[in-house]
Design a protein around this motif. Structure first.
Motif, PDB file in Angstrom:
ATOM      1  N   LEU A 113       5.239 -16.163  10.465  1.00 33.12           N
ATOM      2  CA  LEU A 113       4.935 -14.736  10.488  1.00 33.12           C
ATOM      3  C   LEU A 113       3.825 -14.405   9.502  1.00 33.12           C
ATOM      4  O   LEU A 113       3.844 -14.827   8.354  1.00 33.12           O
ATOM      5  CB  LEU A 113       6.189 -13.926  10.138  1.00 33.12           C
ATOM      6  N   GLY A 114       2.847 -13.611   9.968  1.00 32.35           N
ATOM      7  CA  GLY A 114       1.780 -13.170   9.084  1.00 32.35           C
ATOM      8  C   GLY A 114       0.534 -14.025   9.134  1.00 32.35           C
ATOM      9  O   GLY A 114      -0.458 -13.702   8.482  1.00 32.35           O
ATOM     10  N   VAL A 115       0.560 -15.140   9.897  1.00 34.96           N
ATOM     11  CA  VAL A 115      -0.638 -15.951  10.037  1.00 34.96           C
ATOM     12  C   VAL A 115      -1.689 -15.129  10.781  1.00 34.96           C
ATOM     13  O   VAL A 115      -1.448 -14.640  11.882  1.00 34.96           O
ATOM     14  CB  VAL A 115      -0.340 -17.258  10.799  1.00 34.96           C
ATOM     15  N   GLY A 116      -2.863 -14.946  10.186  1.00 35.79           N
ATOM     16  CA  GLY A 116      -3.896 -14.101  10.772  1.00 35.79           C
ATOM     17  C   GLY A 116      -4.073 -12.794  10.038  1.00 35.79           C
ATOM     18  O   GLY A 116      -5.027 -12.046  10.294  1.00 35.79           O
ATOM     19  N   PHE A 117      -3.178 -12.477   9.092  1.00 34.32           N
ATOM     20  CA  PHE A 117      -3.340 -11.288   8.257  1.00 34.32           C
ATOM     21  C   PHE A 117      -4.595 -11.428   7.392  1.00 34.32           C
ATOM     22  O   PHE A 117      -4.951 -12.525   6.966  1.00 34.32           O
ATOM     23  CB  PHE A 117      -2.127 -11.095   7.357  1.00 34.32           C
ATOM     24  N   GLU A 118      -5.231 -10.298   7.100  1.00 37.44           N
ATOM     25  CA  GLU A 118      -6.396 -10.256   6.229  1.00 37.44           C
ATOM     26  C   GLU A 118      -6.037  -9.479   4.963  1.00 37.44           C
ATOM     27  O   GLU A 118      -5.768  -8.277   5.022  1.00 37.44           O
ATOM     28  CB  GLU A 118      -7.585  -9.596   6.948  1.00 37.44           C
ATOM     29  N   PRO A 119      -5.976 -10.154   3.808  1.00 38.86           N
ATOM     30  CA  PRO A 119      -5.492  -9.508   2.582  1.00 38.86           C
ATOM     31  C   PRO A 119      -6.299  -8.307   2.126  1.00 38.86           C
ATOM     32  O   PRO A 119      -5.783  -7.422   1.442  1.00 38.86           O
ATOM     33  CB  PRO A 119      -5.538 -10.637   1.544  1.00 38.86           C
ATOM     34  N   LEU A 162      -3.328  -5.156   1.894  1.00 37.25           N
ATOM     35  CA  LEU A 162      -2.238  -6.113   2.053  1.00 37.25           C
ATOM     36  C   LEU A 162      -2.041  -6.975   0.804  1.00 37.25           C
ATOM     37  O   LEU A 162      -0.916  -7.328   0.451  1.00 37.25           O
ATOM     38  CB  LEU A 162      -2.511  -7.013   3.262  1.00 37.25           C
ATOM     39  N   LYS A 163      -3.128  -7.310   0.111  1.00 39.09           N
ATOM     40  CA  LYS A 163      -3.033  -8.175  -1.059  1.00 39.09           C
ATOM     41  C   LYS A 163      -2.243  -7.524  -2.191  1.00 39.09           C
ATOM     42  O   LYS A 163      -1.803  -8.212  -3.114  1.00 39.09           O
ATOM     43  CB  LYS A 163      -4.425  -8.570  -1.555  1.00 39.09           C
ATOM     44  N   ASN A 164      -2.070  -6.202  -2.119  1.00 38.00           N
ATOM     45  CA  ASN A 164      -1.305  -5.495  -3.139  1.00 38.00           C
ATOM     46  C   ASN A 164       0.167  -5.323  -2.770  1.00 38.00           C
ATOM     47  O   ASN A 164       0.929  -4.720  -3.529  1.00 38.00           O
ATOM     48  CB  ASN A 164      -1.928  -4.120  -3.408  1.00 38.00           C
TER      49      ASN A 164
END
Length: 420
Positions: A113-119, A162-164
């Motif tokens: 899950l979350g593969v492809g997310f951009e932080p 997302l990185k936060n």
């Protein structure tokens, strides 16, 4: 042309209209490279080297099973048994080295899950990105955006990068987006363990809904309770090989208690001679009576060291009486993994007369049911006099594991029922 006709004939042979997934003789071999070549000399010398620059690891060997439409099956086994590899082959992420995986239906994979997310994008922007990866159109994402944010519990963070967000928040966002697809076949790899307890319950509710809707589900998990609860069939893998496929309860018993195919080098018998010396003193006594072996016997009469909570266990103790003794007490004590004693008993407490005649003897302690929920437990076995003079005392020398069977929480299973 004949080869294509043969392939089509094989597909018809192995795939029926009511079959959602047909795994036929699937094997998968990975190549593990040796030291990486970084210089021109190493590359050139490798051309004249007869040795392979890699090792082969066979992750799966001739796997065969069929999943009917609407069935929920579990894939179980120890770490490294090939469960996730098999799931990725079904998802068409990996291709089998040999054999075939025939799929009849639209697949949604809950694997990583979350593969492809951009932080550096916001939670909202990542919903659109991940939704597209999962096969949703922009219009479908527009319609379901609020539901995704509401389910994930991240409405107030929708404009946060997302990185936060914590890793748990990111997984919740991914799961909440993925469930908005309308799949016919779901592939799930331990996803019911994401997030906190409240979110896990949401996941369980979604899973239960999919089952009621007769979705086809393939579920990889180490949680035998979840497999037992949701899956009507299960596949057991060991070292990449298919050990068994059938009704869930029977396959889980096979996994926990072992079977005839168990490797010869795997043993559940614990004998004193096998114990390695440790710095800490773990054994003492004058050896007038000597403990020579301890075995754990499961409900099938087999030696084992893993048991289900609530199941019976017999502790079989062998001892030698080497010299005349006035009295003899055989006792045990159970300890948790945190070294707390949770139970102790002996033949004197139970008013059981122990055979103290010279020679080799055997005595059994029958535990009618294990009330511990789950965990690893240590056993002390001792032979001593009624005045506590130790003949042979083996302190926490033996261990066994208890696997959770029910849905209750805590350390021990306490029989109870609700009334109103």
């Amino acid at each position: 042309m004949r080869k294509e006709q043969q392939i089509n004939a094989d597909e018809r042979r192995y795939t029926m209209p009511k079959d959602a997934i047909v795994i036929h003789n699937v094997s998968k071999t990975f190549r593990i490279p040796h030291d990486r070549k970084t210089t021109l000399f190493e590359h050139l010398s490798g051309l004249f080297d007869d040795k392979k620059g890699y090792e082969e690891f066979q992750a799966l060997k001739n796997i065969n099973f069929t999943v009917k439409k609407g069935e929920a099956i579990g894939i179980i086994g120890e770490n490294g048994s090939g469960k996730s590899t098999l799931l990725k082959i079904i998802a068409n992420i990996l291709r089998p080295t040999s054999g075939s995986a025939r799929i009849n239906g639209k697949i949604t994979s809950f694997l990583e899950l979350g593969v492809g997310f951009e932080p550096n994008l916001t939670a909202r922007e990542n919903i659109y990105l991940y939704g597209t990866v999962m096969g949703l159109s922009d219009r479908e994402i527009d319609e379901r955006l609020e539901d995704i944010l509401e389910f994930s519990g991240l409405k107030r963070f929708e404009d946060t990068k997302l990185k936060n967000l914590s890793s748990g928040m990111q997984v919740r966002l991914a799961f909440s987006t993925a469930i908005q697809t309308d799949p016919e076949i779901l592939l799930m790899d331990e996803v019911l363990a994401v997030g906190d307890m409240e979110f896990q319950q949401k996941c369980l509710d979604v899973f239960q809904r999919y089952i009621k809707e007769k979705k086809t589900i393939v579920f990889v998990s180490h949680d035998m309770n979840s497999v037992r609860r949701f899956c009507n069939k299960a596949v057991l893998l060991r070292h990449g090989e298919q050990v068994a496929y059938g009704k869930t309860n029977e396959i889980i018993d096979r996994y926990v208690y072992g079977g005839t195919e168990k490797d010869e080098d795997e043993t559940t018998t614990v004998t004193i001679e096998e114990k390695k010396p440790e710095e800490k003193k773990t054994r003492w006594g004058d050896k007038k009576v000597e403990i020579t072996g301890v075995k754990f016997i499961d409900k099938f009469g087999k030696e084992n060291t893993t048991f289900y909570s609530g199941d019976p266990v017999t502790i079989k103790i062998n001892y030698d009486v080497n010299a005349a003794v006035d009295d003899l007490v055989i006792g045990i004590a159970l300890y948790s993994n945190t070294d707390s004693m949770i139970f102790g008993t002996n033949t004197d407490i139970k008013e059981f007369e122990t055979d103290k005649g010279k020679g080799s003897k055997e005595i059994n302690l029958k535990i009618l049911n294990l009330t511990m929920m789950e965990g690893k437990f240590h056993l002390t076995v001792a032979a001593h006099s009624k005045k506590n003079i130790p003949y042979d005392w083996l302190d926490k020398q033996f261990t066994f594991d208890v696997v959770k069977k029910g849905n209750n929480a805590g350390l021990f299973e306490i029989p109870c029922e609700w009334e109103q």
